[in-house]
Motif scaffolding. Sequence first.
Motif, short mmCIF file in Angstrom:
data_model
loop_
_atom_site.label_atom_id
_atom_site.label_comp_id
_atom_site.label_asym_id
_atom_site.label_seq_id
_atom_site.Cartn_x
_atom_site.Cartn_y
_atom_site.Cartn_z
N MET A 1 39.11 -59.52 -6.79
CA MET A 1 37.70 -59.80 -7.04
C MET A 1 37.12 -58.86 -8.10
N TYR B 1 38.64 -67.56 0.06
CA TYR B 1 38.81 -66.92 -1.25
C TYR B 1 39.42 -67.95 -2.20
N ASN C 1 43.33 -57.63 2.55
CA ASN C 1 41.94 -57.41 2.14
C ASN C 1 41.85 -56.46 0.95
N VAL D 1 39.58 -63.70 -8.53
CA VAL D 1 39.33 -64.40 -7.26
C VAL D 1 37.88 -64.17 -6.86
N GLU D 2 37.31 -65.14 -6.17
CA GLU D 2 35.94 -64.99 -5.67
C GLU D 2 35.87 -65.43 -4.21
N ARG D 3 35.04 -64.72 -3.44
CA ARG D 3 34.85 -65.08 -2.04
C ARG D 3 33.75 -66.13 -1.93
N GLU E 1 43.06 -71.78 -2.81
CA GLU E 1 42.04 -71.43 -1.83
C GLU E 1 42.69 -71.09 -0.50
N LEU F 1 42.80 -58.49 -2.07
CA LEU F 1 41.71 -59.40 -2.43
C LEU F 1 40.56 -58.66 -3.11
#
Length: 376
Positions: free
Chosen positions: A349, A362, A342, A354-356, A328, A345
């Motif tokens: 995603m 994240y 970004n 990965v998830e926000r 995290e 990321l």
Amino acid sequence: MWFVYGPPTMNPFGREEEVNALVRLMRAGQPVGLIGPRRIGKTSILLASLNKSSLPYVFISAEEFVKGERGFDFPNFLSAYIAKVTEALYSSSGRRLVLERAKGYLKQLRELLGAVKVTFNVPELSALIEVVLDKAERGKELREEFARALELPEILAERLGVERVVIAVDEFQYLRLARQSVPEIFHVMRSKWQLQRRASYVISGSAIGMVREIVSSKDQPFYQFFYLVRVTPFKREVSEEFLRRGFEAEGVKVSEDEIREIVDYVDGFPAWLNLVGLKVVAEGKPVKEVLRGLPKDENVINAVEGDLRKLSPSARAVLKKLAELGGEARPKELGDNVWAVNRALSQLMRYGIVEREDRGVYRVLDPMVVHYLRGE
């Protein structure tokens, strides 16, 4: 054996609620989209639901037809779709039609053509198969034939008196690669699917971000078409009960502390719970030793590297940094180049790695990815 790693199961543990809900939606004709990270058990839930629904169904994985990094074997996909739809509906109507699984899908389609001409009087079907076979052999485009094939579930269900058939497409996001053959593939699919009354459509996908783009973006043809169902890891008590029952069934003594230790390490991912249980039972090793060696286990390496191979070098670097920080972090902790971080990321995603979460944090969804990249 209780613990089975790899293949999906028709009887997934602890998923009764999800299976029952999906069966109700299928029977009602509601289009459904199952999303969740890899190794969470989506395919098992889908197969169990199809089996429990007692409806004729077609199950096809789009991932099976991916070639290399960005290729897609569209002629074989189309052949598989026609063959599976025809076989499912004819078999459900009491007619015998069994295709040889060992053959390729184009060969199955040729075999099917003979059966259709001899046994069944459906000119639209035999004509379609003939054109597909001819064009596939000559390397011609199959756009029009694809549109006609999408009408088959409704046509055959009505012709054969079948009230409802379920069409399930696993790893649906890979159909994006078929745009090289049918540029407007999702427009074509939506235009056909939305008018059908005897067919229920279910899709699933592990590349969560990609699937959401396809079904939730206003500029996409499938916008607000599917009812989305998120498949989540087991709750802690379910994971512990799964392990407890498994070790009891296999006659292996494992303490409650060791069961909690396993769940602490792999969370509620069914694939990893099965792998740990299998190694403890089959190899006769203590739990601590199994967990200590898990990041270097060939099964883990194959699975995780399979995910990582899809990523750009920058996305992989950001993921490794995330893992080093415990799985995290906020973007500012992942590198000085905010734009590059970004972008990385965003790719992570899209692939469902990965998830926000709240407050701009994240998180890596699969704990084994974190353990693997940290080497512990």
